[in-house]
Design an enzyme around this catalytic site. Structure first.
Site, PDB file in Angstrom:
ATOM      1  CG  LEU A   1      -1.209   7.535   1.521  1.00 32.67           C
ATOM      2  CD1 LEU A   1      -1.972   7.963   0.285  1.00 32.67           C
ATOM      3  CD2 LEU A   1      -2.211   7.051   2.530  1.00 32.67           C
TER       4      LEU A   1
ATOM      5  N   GLY B   1      15.474  -6.935  35.132  1.00 34.62           N
ATOM      6  CA  GLY B   1      16.627  -6.882  34.159  1.00 34.62           C
ATOM      7  C   GLY B   1      16.052  -7.640  32.866  1.00 34.62           C
TER       8      GLY B   1
ATOM      9  CG  PHE C   1      -1.729   1.100   1.545  1.00 31.51           C
ATOM     10  CD1 PHE C   1      -3.148   0.939   0.979  1.00 31.51           C
ATOM     11  CD2 PHE C   1      -1.320   2.205   2.290  1.00 31.51           C
ATOM     12  CE1 PHE C   1      -3.994   2.256   1.136  1.00 31.51           C
ATOM     13  CE2 PHE C   1      -2.321   3.378   2.672  1.00 31.51           C
ATOM     14  CZ  PHE C   1      -3.500   3.206   1.974  1.00 31.51           C
TER      15      PHE C   1
ATOM     16  CD  GLU D   1      -3.032   0.654   8.639  1.00 31.13           C
ATOM     17  OE1 GLU D   1      -4.249   0.822   8.910  1.00 31.13           O
ATOM     18  OE2 GLU D   1      -2.324  -0.278   8.632  1.00 31.13           O
TER      19      GLU D   1
ATOM     20  CG  ASP E   1     -13.771   4.420   8.114  1.00 30.34           C
ATOM     21  OD1 ASP E   1     -13.157   5.315   8.839  1.00 30.34           O
ATOM     22  OD2 ASP E   1     -14.787   4.556   7.770  1.00 30.34           O
TER      23      ASP E   1
ATOM     24  N   GLY F   1       3.282  12.673   5.115  1.00 30.89           N
ATOM     25  CA  GLY F   1       2.929  11.296   6.013  1.00 30.89           C
ATOM     26  C   GLY F   1       1.441  11.266   6.407  1.00 30.89           C
ATOM     27  CB  SER F   2       0.130  13.294   9.490  1.00 26.22           C
ATOM     28  OG  SER F   2       1.343  12.556  10.224  1.00 26.22           O
TER      29      SER F   2
ATOM     30  CD  GLN G   1      -2.891  -5.546  49.385  1.00 26.10           C
ATOM     31  OE1 GLN G   1      -2.655  -4.465  49.529  1.00 26.10           O
ATOM     32  NE2 GLN G   1      -3.959  -6.187  49.650  1.00 26.10           N
TER      33      GLN G   1
ATOM     34  NE  ARG H   1      13.492 -12.363  40.039  1.00 26.91           N
ATOM     35  CZ  ARG H   1      14.653 -12.775  40.001  1.00 26.91           C
ATOM     36  NH1 ARG H   1      15.239 -13.900  39.483  1.00 26.91           N
ATOM     37  NH2 ARG H   1      15.520 -11.648  40.392  1.00 26.91           N
TER      38      ARG H   1
HETATM   39  C1  LIG Z   1       7.107   0.695  10.390  1.00 26.36           C
HETATM   40  C2  LIG Z   1       6.029   1.510   9.421  1.00 26.36           C
HETATM   41  C3  LIG Z   1       5.225   0.904   8.390  1.00 26.36           C
HETATM   42  C4  LIG Z   1       4.760   2.012   7.524  1.00 26.36           C
HETATM   43  N1  LIG Z   1       4.022   1.391   6.314  1.00 26.36           N
HETATM   44  C5  LIG Z   1       3.582   2.273   5.599  1.00 26.36           C
HETATM   45  C6  LIG Z   1       2.932   1.655   4.287  1.00 26.36           C
HETATM   46  O1  LIG Z   1       2.849   0.244   4.102  1.00 26.36           O
HETATM   47  N2  LIG Z   1       2.332   2.460   3.540  1.00 26.36           N
HETATM   48  C7  LIG Z   1       2.459   3.814   3.458  1.00 26.36           C
HETATM   49  O2  LIG Z   1       1.800   4.507   2.725  1.00 26.36           O
HETATM   50  N3  LIG Z   1       2.827   4.478   4.705  1.00 26.36           N
HETATM   51  C8  LIG Z   1       3.566   3.543   5.649  1.00 26.36           C
HETATM   52  N4  LIG Z   1       4.077   4.213   6.748  1.00 26.36           N
HETATM   53  C9  LIG Z   1       4.215   5.416   6.769  1.00 26.36           C
HETATM   54  C10 LIG Z   1       3.220   5.864   8.013  1.00 26.36           C
HETATM   55  O3  LIG Z   1       1.807   6.041   7.722  1.00 26.36           O
HETATM   56  C11 LIG Z   1       3.605   7.492   8.289  1.00 26.36           C
HETATM   57  O4  LIG Z   1       5.103   7.305   8.841  1.00 26.36           O
HETATM   58  C12 LIG Z   1       2.651   8.307   9.216  1.00 26.36           C
HETATM   59  O5  LIG Z   1       1.394   8.373   8.649  1.00 26.36           O
HETATM   60  C13 LIG Z   1       3.358   9.463   9.827  1.00 26.36           C
HETATM   61  O6  LIG Z   1       3.608  10.243   8.799  1.00 26.36           O
HETATM   62  P1  LIG Z   1       5.319  10.872   8.906  1.00 26.36           P
HETATM   63  O7  LIG Z   1       6.059   9.664   9.318  1.00 26.36           O
HETATM   64  O8  LIG Z   1       5.444  11.560   7.482  1.00 26.36           O
HETATM   65  O9  LIG Z   1       5.162  11.779  10.050  1.00 26.36           O
HETATM   66  P2  LIG Z   1       4.454  13.353  10.072  1.00 26.36           P
HETATM   67  O10 LIG Z   1       3.391  13.532   9.298  1.00 26.36           O
HETATM   68  O11 LIG Z   1       5.654  14.416   9.870  1.00 26.36           O
HETATM   69  O12 LIG Z   1       4.132  13.411  11.633  1.00 26.36           O
HETATM   70  C14 LIG Z   1       4.908  13.429  12.654  1.00 26.36           C
HETATM   71  C15 LIG Z   1       4.158  13.883  14.039  1.00 26.36           C
HETATM   72  O13 LIG Z   1       3.730  14.897  13.922  1.00 26.36           O
HETATM   73  C16 LIG Z   1       2.242  14.867  14.633  1.00 26.36           C
HETATM   74  N5  LIG Z   1       1.176  15.405  13.718  1.00 26.36           N
HETATM   75  C17 LIG Z   1       1.239  15.011  12.430  1.00 26.36           C
HETATM   76  N6  LIG Z   1       0.090  15.835  11.965  1.00 26.36           N
HETATM   77  C18 LIG Z   1      -0.838  15.844  12.908  1.00 26.36           C
HETATM   78  C19 LIG Z   1      -1.990  16.787  12.925  1.00 26.36           C
HETATM   79  N7  LIG Z   1      -2.766  16.842  11.842  1.00 26.36           N
HETATM   80  N8  LIG Z   1      -2.193  16.936  14.272  1.00 26.36           N
HETATM   81  C20 LIG Z   1      -1.583  16.856  15.332  1.00 26.36           C
HETATM   82  N9  LIG Z   1      -0.401  16.155  15.408  1.00 26.36           N
HETATM   83  C21 LIG Z   1       0.087  15.761  14.012  1.00 26.36           C
HETATM   84  C22 LIG Z   1       2.252  13.474  15.093  1.00 26.36           C
HETATM   85  O14 LIG Z   1       2.665  13.350  16.456  1.00 26.36           O
HETATM   86  C23 LIG Z   1       3.109  12.714  14.096  1.00 26.36           C
HETATM   87  O15 LIG Z   1       3.472  11.552  14.677  1.00 26.36           O
HETATM   88  C24 LIG Z   1       4.694   3.127   7.811  1.00 26.36           C
HETATM   89  C25 LIG Z   1       5.514   3.755   8.754  1.00 26.36           C
HETATM   90  C26 LIG Z   1       6.139   2.905   9.646  1.00 26.36           C
HETATM   91  C27 LIG Z   1       6.870   3.402  10.858  1.00 26.36           C
END
Ligand SMILES: Cc1cc2nc3c(=O)[nH]c(=O)nc-3n(C[C@H](O)[C@H](O)[C@H](O)COP(=O)(O)OP(=O)(O)OC[C@H]3O[C@@H](n4cnc5c(N)ncnc54)[C@H](O)[C@@H]3O)c2cc1C
Length: 378
Positions: free
Chosen positions: A125, A339, A123, A362, A238, A131-132, A277, A266
């Site tokens: 994206l 440990g 997938f 996600e 979703d 990312g976000s 407790q 342990r």
């Molecule tokens: C192990 C792993 C597997 C992955 N696999 C996939 C995959 O298969 N396909 C794919 O497409 N992606 C994948 N990803 C990417 C993942 O979806 C993104 O890393 C994630 O969406 C965050 O985007 P970013 O790393 O760009 O962080 P950023 O977008 O830079 O965000 C960093 C931080 O900023 C904060 N933040 C960002 N936006 C907001 C907001 N609107 N409001 C409040 N706080 C916010 C949050 O604390 C966030 O953690 C993977 C990531 C990892 C670590």
């Protein structure tokens, strides 16, 4: 043996209970696998899960729908036994989610391969600059005679390097931002698609940075309509966000099992740790976190299975709570091991590394908070 009393909850039908029992038996005989070569382990796991019939549930071929409770039960159970098995199962579903929900007849032919474990799915994206903030995606798909030309970069792509088929999102430009993205089915063998680097993470699994250098895709690769990519991605999330919560739940249950075994054997001050407790209080908090997570995860899954078109709020609550709670539960399990909790090779040490990324991918935890707040504020 983990607590299975949740299976009596009214969210489930008998077919779910039977499936959970059968999968438990399969896991006991098949997992964990040797993980020294992670790519080989994942290829093997996809083949095993396919042969076992479990991947059938990761795709909907048309007549049937994805059953989110089944996806969650399988992820919870696999995660409790082997994080990499859960990963391999989950990616077949997430990778092909857009095809299951919106794919054409031709695109759905891939499902018979991914459901049988003969093809591995991804997938794609995330990009280096988005990312976000999916709406800021910059990879492009330009319409040309008979198809599309894709350019750009994708990063953090799970199964990158071993996948046979990706669903990829790119800007087709119908509008600015979220409304100008489209989704495509892209075979890994497409000329111009390059795995430029692999990414090492604390809980190793196949992960890569992809470059699209004028990848040509046919017209029929487009999923849904041009400009529907964001809607498609969010609909897929979703369905799959509650399943991330379910995986976290599986990790947390395993951590509690490990902690219970440890504190009853342990001895400190001449008696088992479990006589203290304060230790009992921690165990109670862990059990409470687990039950609350399970209620939110299976509430979200049940709501979707009952026909709700979107479950953004329920899915966000399930993912947020279950992943954050699992981090707390696992941290306490490490603590109760003393440990030994941080010794490489112990189950709780692996769980401690395994859980961390679930609070990021996600949709990071704060992004889930934003979704929940939006549903409150309208
Ligand atoms: C192990 C792993 C597997 C992955 N696999 C996939 C995959 O298969 N396909 C794919 O497409 N992606 C994948 N990803 C990417 C993942 O979806 C993104 O890393 C994630 O969406 C965050 O985007 P970013 O790393 O760009 O962080 P950023 O977008 O830079 O965000 C960093 C931080 O900023 C904060 N933040 C960002 N936006 C907001 C907001 N609107 N409001 C409040 N706080 C916010 C949050 O604390 C966030 O953690 C993977 C990531 C990892 C670590």
């Amino acid at each position: 043996m983990s607590d299975t009393s949740f299976l009596t909850w009214p969210f489930f039908d008998n077919r779910h209970r039977e499936l959970a029992e059968a999968l438990e038996a399969w896991c006991a005989g098949s997992l964990p696998v040797d993980q020294r070569d992670v790519d080989a382990a994942c290829r093997g796991l996809v083949a095993m899960l396919g042969a076992g019939g479990w991947l059938r549930h990761t795709g909907a071929t048309g007549a049937e729908r994805l059953d989110v409770r089944t996806l969650c039960l399988i992820r919870e159970t696999l995660a409790r036994h082997d994080g990499l098995a859960d990963f391999s199962f989950a990616m077949q579903g997430l990778g092909m989610g857009a095809v299951s929900l919106f794919g054409s007849g031709v695109q759905r032919e891939w499902l018979s391969e991914t459901r049988a474990g003969r093809a591995i799915a991804g997938f794609a994206l995330t990009e280096p600059g988005s990312g976000s903030d999916v709406a800021a995606s910059t990879a492009t798909a330009a319409r040309v005679q008979g198809g599309w030309i894709l350019d750009g970069e994708k990063t953090y792509i799970s199964n990158g390097g071993i996948a046979d088929i990706y669903v990829i999102f790119a800007r087709t430009g119908e509008a600015a931002g979220a409304k100008g993205l489209s989704a495509f089915v892209m075979p890994a063998a497409s000329p111009g698609l390059e795995v430029v680097s692999r990414i090492d993470v604390i809980a190793p699994h196949p992960l890569a940075h992809l470059q699209l250098n004028g990848v040509h895709l046919p017209e029929a690769a487009l999923i849904g309509q041009p400009g529907e990519g964001f809607k498609i991605a969010m609909s897929v999330l979703d369905v799959f966000r509650p399943t991330v919560g379910a995986a976290a739940l599986g990790f947390a249950r395993r951590a509690l099992d490990e902690a219970l075994a440890r504190v009853q054997t342990r001895r400190v001050q001449g008696a088992p740790l479990s006589d203290l407790q304060m230790v009992q209080g921690h165990l109670a908090d862990m059990a409470l976190d687990i039950d609350a997570s399970a209620l939110l995860v299976y509430r979200a899954a049940w709501t979707k299975d009952m026909g709700a078109p979107r479950i953004s709020r329920e899915a966000a609550m399930a993912k947020l709570y279950a992943t954050e709670a699992a981090q707390r539960v696992i941290d306490m399990a490490v603590q109760l091991h003393g440990g030994d909790g941080v010794r490489v090779g112990l189950a709780v040490e692996a769980l401690y590394r395994e859980i961390r990324a679930l609070r990021i991918y996600e949709g990071a935890s704060d992004v889930q908070r934003v979704i929940i707040a939006k549903s409150l504020l309208g």
